[in-house]
Scaffold this motif. Structure first.
Motif, PDB file in Angstrom:
ATOM      1  N   PRO A  33      -6.116  -7.511 -11.108  1.00  0.00           N
ATOM      2  CA  PRO A  33      -6.018  -8.103  -9.766  1.00  0.00           C
ATOM      3  C   PRO A  33      -4.566  -8.342  -9.339  1.00  0.00           C
ATOM      4  CG  PRO A  33      -7.678  -9.242 -11.063  1.00  0.00           C
ATOM      5  CD  PRO A  33      -6.965  -8.292 -11.992  1.00  0.00           C
ATOM      6  N   GLN A  34      -3.723  -8.735 -10.260  1.00  0.00           N
ATOM      7  CA  GLN A  34      -2.302  -8.962  -9.954  1.00  0.00           C
ATOM      8  C   GLN A  34      -1.653  -7.678  -9.429  1.00  0.00           C
ATOM      9  OE1 GLN A  34      -0.428 -11.855 -10.362  1.00  0.00           O
ATOM     10  NE2 GLN A  34       1.402 -10.844  -9.582  1.00  0.00           N
ATOM     11  N   ASP A  35      -1.879  -6.577 -10.129  1.00  0.00           N
ATOM     12  CA  ASP A  35      -1.313  -5.297  -9.700  1.00  0.00           C
ATOM     13  C   ASP A  35      -1.874  -4.859  -8.350  1.00  0.00           C
ATOM     14  OD1 ASP A  35       0.179  -5.227 -12.025  1.00  0.00           O
ATOM     15  OD2 ASP A  35      -1.159  -3.815 -13.057  1.00  0.00           O
ATOM     16  N   VAL A  54      -0.750  -3.943  -2.539  1.00  0.00           N
ATOM     17  CA  VAL A  54      -1.019  -4.145  -1.110  1.00  0.00           C
ATOM     18  C   VAL A  54       0.194  -4.736  -0.410  1.00  0.00           C
ATOM     19  CG1 VAL A  54      -2.389  -5.471   0.543  1.00  0.00           C
ATOM     20  CG2 VAL A  54      -3.508  -4.339  -1.370  1.00  0.00           C
ATOM     21  N   VAL A  55       0.811  -5.719  -1.010  1.00  0.00           N
ATOM     22  CA  VAL A  55       1.973  -6.369  -0.400  1.00  0.00           C
ATOM     23  C   VAL A  55       3.143  -5.392  -0.304  1.00  0.00           C
ATOM     24  CG1 VAL A  55       3.677  -8.218  -0.664  1.00  0.00           C
ATOM     25  CG2 VAL A  55       1.257  -8.682  -1.081  1.00  0.00           C
ATOM     26  N   ASP A  91       2.983  -2.126  -0.141  1.00  0.00           N
ATOM     27  CA  ASP A  91       2.646  -1.129   0.873  1.00  0.00           C
ATOM     28  C   ASP A  91       2.861  -1.697   2.274  1.00  0.00           C
ATOM     29  OD1 ASP A  91       1.440   1.494   1.675  1.00  0.00           O
ATOM     30  OD2 ASP A  91      -0.076   0.146   2.538  1.00  0.00           O
ATOM     31  N   TYR A  92       2.459  -2.934   2.484  1.00  0.00           N
ATOM     32  CA  TYR A  92       2.630  -3.572   3.784  1.00  0.00           C
ATOM     33  C   TYR A  92       4.114  -3.653   4.159  1.00  0.00           C
ATOM     34  CZ  TYR A  92       2.222  -7.043   7.490  1.00  0.00           C
ATOM     35  OH  TYR A  92       2.305  -7.696   8.688  1.00  0.00           O
ATOM     36  N   ILE A  93       4.937  -4.044   3.200  1.00  0.00           N
ATOM     37  CA  ILE A  93       6.377  -4.142   3.448  1.00  0.00           C
ATOM     38  C   ILE A  93       6.963  -2.761   3.734  1.00  0.00           C
ATOM     39  CG2 ILE A  93       8.593  -4.679   2.363  1.00  0.00           C
ATOM     40  CD1 ILE A  93       7.092  -6.991   0.917  1.00  0.00           C
ATOM     41  N   ALA A  94       6.571  -1.755   2.963  1.00  0.00           N
ATOM     42  CA  ALA A  94       7.083  -0.396   3.167  1.00  0.00           C
ATOM     43  C   ALA A  94       6.699   0.126   4.544  1.00  0.00           C
ATOM     44  CB  ALA A  94       6.563   0.535   2.077  1.00  0.00           C
ATOM     45  N   ARG A  95       5.471  -0.130   4.954  1.00  0.00           N
ATOM     46  CA  ARG A  95       5.044   0.299   6.301  1.00  0.00           C
ATOM     47  C   ARG A  95       5.886  -0.370   7.373  1.00  0.00           C
ATOM     48  NH1 ARG A  95      -1.444   1.000   6.791  1.00  0.00           N
ATOM     49  NH2 ARG A  95      -1.735   2.165   4.861  1.00  0.00           N
ATOM     50  N   GLY A  96       6.163  -1.642   7.197  1.00  0.00           N
ATOM     51  CA  GLY A  96       7.000  -2.352   8.163  1.00  0.00           C
ATOM     52  C   GLY A  96       8.387  -1.744   8.268  1.00  0.00           C
TER      53      GLY A  96
END
Length: 66
Positions: free
Chosen positions: A25-27, A32-33, A35-40
């Motif tokens: 779950p940690q990984d 997700v976090v 990926d979200y930052i990279a998309r931003g």
């Protein structure tokens, strides 16, 4: 690095684990976090270059029309 503890719906985490192909779950949450930052960052890069191009067009003196 500082660490935090949060509570998440187990079904969401399991779905992310399956989609991301990770075993913990940690990984899954970190994936997700990240990926979200990279998309931003990608969005900022695209919109920044587009805005810069529009500014360059507006900054050039236009020839008289008519």
């Amino acid at each position: 690095m500082a660490k935090i503890d949060i509570s998440l719906d187990a079904e969401l985490v399991v779905e992310v684990m399956v989609l991301a192909g990770v075993g913990s779950p940690q990984d899954a949450v970190e994936a997700v976090v990240r990926d979200y930052i990279a998309r931003g960052h990608r969005t900022e890069t695209r919109t920044e270059s587009k805005d810069r191009g529009l500014r360059d067009v507006d900054a050039k003196p236009q020839e008289p029309q008519g």
